[in-house]
Design a protein around this motif. Structure first.
Motif, PDB file in Angstrom:
ATOM      1  N   PRO A   1     168.174  33.262  72.978  1.00 22.47           N
ATOM      2  CA  PRO A   1     168.821  33.569  71.895  1.00 22.47           C
ATOM      3  C   PRO A   1     168.229  34.444  71.415  1.00 22.47           C
ATOM      4  O   PRO A   1     168.766  34.615  70.681  1.00 22.47           O
ATOM      5  N   ALA A   2     167.053  35.078  72.023  1.00 22.98           N
ATOM      6  CA  ALA A   2     166.206  36.352  71.187  1.00 22.98           C
ATOM      7  C   ALA A   2     167.065  37.725  71.674  1.00 22.98           C
ATOM      8  O   ALA A   2     167.912  38.099  70.481  1.00 22.98           O
ATOM      9  N   ILE A   3     167.903  37.298  72.565  1.00 15.68           N
ATOM     10  CA  ILE A   3     169.010  38.473  72.727  1.00 15.68           C
ATOM     11  C   ILE A   3     170.670  38.387  72.322  1.00 15.68           C
ATOM     12  O   ILE A   3     171.146  38.775  71.591  1.00 15.68           O
ATOM     13  N   VAL A   4     171.270  37.189  72.346  1.00 19.02           N
ATOM     14  CA  VAL A   4     172.244  36.854  70.872  1.00 19.02           C
ATOM     15  C   VAL A   4     171.787  36.622  69.899  1.00 19.02           C
ATOM     16  O   VAL A   4     172.610  37.557  69.768  1.00 19.02           O
ATOM     17  N   GLY A   5     170.767  36.364  69.410  1.00 18.12           N
ATOM     18  CA  GLY A   5     170.085  37.128  68.007  1.00 18.12           C
ATOM     19  C   GLY A   5     170.233  38.470  68.078  1.00 18.12           C
ATOM     20  O   GLY A   5     171.232  38.859  67.237  1.00 18.12           O
ATOM     21  N   THR A   6     169.790  39.391  69.157  1.00 15.83           N
ATOM     22  CA  THR A   6     169.981  40.952  68.581  1.00 15.83           C
ATOM     23  C   THR A   6     171.362  40.925  68.792  1.00 15.83           C
ATOM     24  O   THR A   6     171.758  41.812  67.740  1.00 15.83           O
ATOM     25  N   LEU A   7     171.433  40.482  69.685  1.00 12.42           N
ATOM     26  CA  LEU A   7     173.266  41.154  69.689  1.00 12.42           C
ATOM     27  C   LEU A   7     173.712  40.684  68.597  1.00 12.42           C
ATOM     28  O   LEU A   7     174.925  42.425  67.280  1.00 12.42           O
ATOM     29  N   CYS A   8     174.020  39.584  67.696  1.00  9.80           N
ATOM     30  CA  CYS A   8     174.716  38.934  66.926  1.00  9.80           C
ATOM     31  C   CYS A   8     174.424  40.236  65.708  1.00  9.80           C
ATOM     32  O   CYS A   8     174.774  40.543  64.724  1.00  9.80           O
ATOM     33  N   LEU A   9     172.835  40.715  65.170  1.00  8.68           N
ATOM     34  CA  LEU A   9     172.386  41.533  63.881  1.00  8.68           C
ATOM     35  C   LEU A   9     172.900  42.683  64.546  1.00  8.68           C
ATOM     36  O   LEU A   9     173.448  43.419  63.189  1.00  8.68           O
ATOM     37  N   VAL A  10     173.429  43.115  66.089  1.00  9.30           N
ATOM     38  CA  VAL A  10     173.489  44.691  65.592  1.00  9.30           C
ATOM     39  C   VAL A  10     174.597  44.537  64.751  1.00  9.30           C
ATOM     40  O   VAL A  10     175.251  45.822  64.293  1.00  9.30           O
ATOM     41  N   VAL A  11     176.246  43.232  65.394  1.00 11.15           N
ATOM     42  CA  VAL A  11     177.216  43.800  65.364  1.00 11.15           C
ATOM     43  C   VAL A  11     177.600  43.719  63.800  1.00 11.15           C
ATOM     44  O   VAL A  11     178.551  44.494  62.975  1.00 11.15           O
ATOM     45  N   LEU A  12     176.731  42.494  62.948  1.00 12.73           N
ATOM     46  CA  LEU A  12     177.128  42.351  62.061  1.00 12.73           C
ATOM     47  C   LEU A  12     176.210  43.963  60.663  1.00 12.73           C
ATOM     48  O   LEU A  12     177.145  44.414  60.125  1.00 12.73           O
ATOM     49  N   SER A  13     175.290  44.038  61.505  1.00 18.68           N
ATOM     50  CA  SER A  13     174.558  45.064  60.250  1.00 18.68           C
ATOM     51  C   SER A  13     175.762  46.636  60.840  1.00 18.68           C
ATOM     52  O   SER A  13     175.979  46.916  59.711  1.00 18.68           O
ATOM     53  N   VAL A  14     175.860  46.469  61.876  1.00 17.09           N
ATOM     54  CA  VAL A  14     177.163  47.405  62.007  1.00 17.09           C
ATOM     55  C   VAL A  14     178.319  47.208  61.264  1.00 17.09           C
ATOM     56  O   VAL A  14     178.810  48.641  60.507  1.00 17.09           O
ATOM     57  N   LEU A  15     178.730  46.238  61.263  1.00 18.59           N
ATOM     58  CA  LEU A  15     180.018  45.983  60.363  1.00 18.59           C
ATOM     59  C   LEU A  15     179.499  45.707  58.947  1.00 18.59           C
ATOM     60  O   LEU A  15     181.101  46.559  58.564  1.00 18.59           O
ATOM     61  N   LEU A  16     178.556  46.116  57.931  1.00 19.48           N
ATOM     62  CA  LEU A  16     178.619  45.952  57.212  1.00 19.48           C
ATOM     63  C   LEU A  16     178.375  47.322  56.913  1.00 19.48           C
ATOM     64  O   LEU A  16     179.163  47.987  55.762  1.00 19.48           O
ATOM     65  N   ALA A  17     177.918  47.878  57.903  1.00 20.99           N
ATOM     66  CA  ALA A  17     177.404  49.813  57.393  1.00 20.99           C
ATOM     67  C   ALA A  17     178.759  50.385  57.295  1.00 20.99           C
ATOM     68  O   ALA A  17     178.911  51.502  56.404  1.00 20.99           O
ATOM     69  N   VAL A  18     179.405  49.998  58.764  1.00 21.97           N
ATOM     70  CA  VAL A  18     180.930  51.330  58.960  1.00 21.97           C
ATOM     71  C   VAL A  18     181.383  51.333  57.964  1.00 21.97           C
ATOM     72  O   VAL A  18     182.625  52.549  57.258  1.00 21.97           O
ATOM     73  N   PRO A  19     182.356  50.588  57.228  1.00 24.12           N
ATOM     74  CA  PRO A  19     183.020  50.889  56.301  1.00 24.12           C
ATOM     75  C   PRO A  19     182.615  51.506  54.459  1.00 24.12           C
ATOM     76  O   PRO A  19     182.911  52.730  54.565  1.00 24.12           O
ATOM     77  N   LEU A  20     181.250  50.973  54.367  1.00 24.74           N
ATOM     78  CA  LEU A  20     180.389  51.717  53.550  1.00 24.74           C
ATOM     79  C   LEU A  20     180.789  53.034  53.501  1.00 24.74           C
ATOM     80  O   LEU A  20     180.377  53.791  52.954  1.00 24.74           O
ATOM     81  N   GLY A  21     179.699  52.610  54.716  1.00 27.17           N
ATOM     82  CA  GLY A  21     179.785  54.380  55.064  1.00 27.17           C
ATOM     83  C   GLY A  21     180.655  55.134  55.778  1.00 27.17           C
ATOM     84  O   GLY A  21     180.468  56.436  55.266  1.00 27.17           O
ATOM     85  N   VAL A  22     181.422  55.079  56.118  1.00 25.88           N
ATOM     86  CA  VAL A  22     182.683  56.244  56.183  1.00 25.88           C
ATOM     87  C   VAL A  22     182.998  55.843  54.708  1.00 25.88           C
ATOM     88  O   VAL A  22     183.513  57.539  55.033  1.00 25.88           O
ATOM     89  N   ALA A  23     183.407  55.475  54.482  1.00 28.80           N
ATOM     90  CA  ALA A  23     184.575  55.710  52.772  1.00 28.80           C
ATOM     91  C   ALA A  23     182.986  56.527  52.074  1.00 28.80           C
ATOM     92  O   ALA A  23     183.172  57.323  51.579  1.00 28.80           O
ATOM     93  N   ALA A  24     182.067  56.205  51.778  1.00 27.39           N
ATOM     94  CA  ALA A  24     180.953  56.535  51.658  1.00 27.39           C
ATOM     95  C   ALA A  24     180.837  58.670  52.150  1.00 27.39           C
ATOM     96  O   ALA A  24     181.224  59.715  51.345  1.00 27.39           O
ATOM     97  N   GLY A  25     181.191  58.404  53.480  1.00 25.11           N
ATOM     98  CA  GLY A  25     181.012  59.651  53.404  1.00 25.11           C
ATOM     99  C   GLY A  25     182.660  61.020  53.534  1.00 25.11           C
ATOM    100  O   GLY A  25     182.186  61.623  53.443  1.00 25.11           O
ATOM    101  N   ILE A  26     183.550  60.253  53.267  1.00 20.44           N
ATOM    102  CA  ILE A  26     184.917  60.124  53.041  1.00 20.44           C
ATOM    103  C   ILE A  26     185.125  61.351  51.586  1.00 20.44           C
ATOM    104  O   ILE A  26     185.318  62.507  51.437  1.00 20.44           O
ATOM    105  N   TYR A  27     184.521  59.825  50.904  1.00 21.49           N
ATOM    106  CA  TYR A  27     183.521  60.738  49.619  1.00 21.49           C
ATOM    107  C   TYR A  27     183.514  62.190  49.500  1.00 21.49           C
ATOM    108  O   TYR A  27     183.647  63.029  48.637  1.00 21.49           O
ATOM    109  N   MET A  28     182.263  61.635  50.337  1.00 29.19           N
ATOM    110  CA  MET A  28     181.052  63.420  50.132  1.00 29.19           C
ATOM    111  C   MET A  28     182.009  64.544  50.382  1.00 29.19           C
ATOM    112  O   MET A  28     181.398  65.719  49.947  1.00 29.19           O
TER     113      MET A  28
END
Lengths: 293, 294
Positions: A66-93
């Protein structure tokens, strides 16, 4: 004098490199020696049938699954949330922000990068409490809150890597499509972003590592010792770094400590796996962007 | 306390304005307009430039330039480094817009249309006035896609067959078809330097421009590749007007019909290439082409 200094400098560089490599090798070696004996099917799946656990038919209570699955899901969701926002902000900057606004944003992103993870964890916790009080008493510190907090934690890496890799592009290449009559946006999408993919990907890899290892944030926002496989994004969950922290601070006997080493080894292998996936995705996307667009 | 502050303020402003005055004076001395020798204007021009000034921040880079580009001619711009010839070239398709501190004033027209007018869109303008850069810079795409990129973004073709045709004619005009026809799907970056530059020329002519600007197109190439590009320029003249900036006076002499000599932001002399190189009228032009500086 000069000659002496040069020799000294070369030796110094060699020693520094050696120290670094040695330190990494020592940590990995130590973990392998301690962790490998503990690594077995039972460590991961406990007494449950591995197949039925993998198919989510039976819950695993005394293993790391369960911990392995938890970490995996956590990483995937966090990165999915951060990438569109971060890349767009980077492009703007890199492409649009000028003057005062740019200086201001630069400064703010530096501050964001410098916020300790425990403070971000506290922010997530406060957010959960606020939502619980004001919107729905169904909301607790949970998987979603953890992911959002972690996304905030890694946002600066992605913004910066996007911005820097866009800004580093040779002006000659920057002007090529423009001179052919491409609009600014076409230039960014067709030429600049494919060029910058390598750099953006390094940022994402950094972010993956940070999401996978960070303990302070998830401790305050929903990770618990026993929760089983995460069933809902509003539920609590298990995660490897939290398990390692928990077991190493409260182990009862040598066997439990060994399980901690095993978990550390698994966490490192998991990160390596995610890095590899990121590299493959990068290669694939770069190919698509360059040759199929 | 307040009074002291006021005095200080006054002093500061006083000094500041003095400094600006001085630098403006200096600018005027440095940039006293030199009359262009020879006739920079032609009948039935493709492009006309009048009273063009270019500034980078406060620094003046082009001082009141006036010159025409005729149809089907190659006009060379020569001059020592930093004389403004590249800057001027980049005014002709508004590539200077991408430089933040750059300001262009004056009147530049293509077929009578003011390209710096408020309502002008640079996208179609840059299709009409193409550009080839100093370093060959193909996209990291296939040869085919490199040439097809322009027509695609401008919507010049309805279907694949039309794009195929544009790619073929452009590569033929750029003299690259024979070498590239069997490897259209291979990366453009895999070609040799000279081939890459011809690919860039093919890419520029694929959008059917009227004028092609070339910014030292051969300075990164070996003599054999240079000779090929020069031969190509002579052929392209039949269809396009070409403005070429070059450091090589021999090149200017070989490829161009008219030559303009730039010096510190001024167009010093314009005339038929042969006349400029055999019988320059201005002392500065003579000094430059005889190698006294440059």
């Amino acid at each position: 004098m000069n000659r002496f200094f040069e020799i000294f400098f070369v030796i110094w560089s060699w020693l520094s490199a050696l120290c670094l490599v040695g330190a990494v090798a020592a940590i990995l070696g130590f973990l392998c020696v301690k962790g490998f004996p503990a690594l077995n099917v039972e460590l991961i799946f406990g007494n449950t049938e591995p197949l039925s656990a993998l198919l989510l038919q039976k819950q695993v209570f005394d293993g790391l699954f369960p911990a392995i699955v938890g970490t995996l899901c956590l990483v995937v969701l966090s990165v999915l949330l951060a990438v569109p926002l971060g890349v767009a902000a980077g492009i703007y900057m890199a492409e649009y922000a000028v003057g005062y606004v740019k200086t201001c944003c630069d400064f703010l992103f530096d501050i964001l990068a410098g916020i300790p993870s425990i403070v971000i964890g506290l922010f997530g916790f406060t957010l959960a409490v606020f939502l619980h009080k004001n919107f729905s008493d169904q909301v607790y510190p949970c998987f979603l809150i953890s992911s959002i907090s972690l996304a905030f934690l890694v946002l600066p890496y992605i913004v910066r890597s996007t911005q820097i890799s866009l800004e580093e592009i040779d002006p000659a290449i920057r002007n090529t499509a423009l001179a052919l009559g491409a609009s600014r946006l076409q230039n960014i999408i067709h030429v600049l972003l494919p060029r910058a993919l390598g750099g953006i990907c390094s940022g994402v890899i950094l972010a993956i590592g940070r999401c996978a290892e960070d303990t302070a944030v998830i401790m305050l926002t929903g990770a618990v010792a026993i929760a089983g496989i995460p069933r809902s994004i509003l539920g609590q969950y298990e995660a490897l770094p939290f398990y390692i922290f928990y077991i190493s601070s409260q182990y009862a006997d040598q066997a439990e400590l060994m399980r901690g080493y095993g978990a550390s080894l698994i966490l490192i292998m998991l990160c390596t796996l995610l890095f590899l996936v990121a590299f493959l995705v990068r290669k694939r996307i770069a190919y698509q962007a360059f040759y199929k667009a | 306390m307040e009074a002291t502050l006021n005095i200080n303020n006054d002093n500061v402003t006083g000094i500041n304005s003095e400094v600006t005055d001085l630098s403006q004076e200096k600018d005027k001395v440095l940039h006293k307009k030199r009359e262009t020798v020879g006739n920079p204007f032609v009948e039935n021009p493709r492009m006309t430039c009048r009273d063009v000034f270019v500034y980078y921040g406060d620094k003046m880079a082009i001082n009141n330039a006036g010159i025409d580009v005729a149809c089907n001619e190659v006009i060379a711009m020569i001059g020592p480094s930093g004389c403004g010839k590249s800057t001027f070239l980049r005014c002709l398709n508004r590539m200077n817009d991408t430089v933040e501190s750059c300001r262009v004033t004056g009147d530049i027209r293509i077929d009578g249309m003011d390209i710096y007018a408020k309502n002008v869109d640079v996208v179609p303008l840059r299709a009409r006035v193409g550009m080839v850069f100093q370093k060959p810079n193909p996209f990291p795409k296939s040869i085919y896609d490199n040439v097809a990129y322009g027509p695609k973004i401008h919507g010049l073709a309805q279907n694949k067959a039309e794009i195929d045709e544009i790619v073929e004619t452009s590569l033929k005009k750029a003299g690259l078809w024979e070498e590239a026809k069997d490897r259209l799907n291979q990366p453009g970056t895999g070609l040799s330097g000279g081939q890459q530059q011809r690919l860039c020329i093919a890419r520029a002519i694929a959008v059917s421009p009227e004028v092609i600007l070339m910014d030292e197109p051969c300075s990164a190439l070996d003599p054999i590749a240079t000779a090929k590009i020069e031969g190509l320029i002579a052929e392209l003249r039949q269809h396009y007007s070409i403005v070429i900036v070059t450091h090589s006076m021999q090149q200017a002499a070989r490829v161009s019909q008219r030559t303009a000599y730039f010096h510190l932001g001024d167009i010093i002399e314009v005339g038929p290439t042969e006349r400029i190189f055999t019988n320059p009228r201005h002392q500065l032009t003579e000094d430059y082409i005889t190698g006294r500086f440059g």
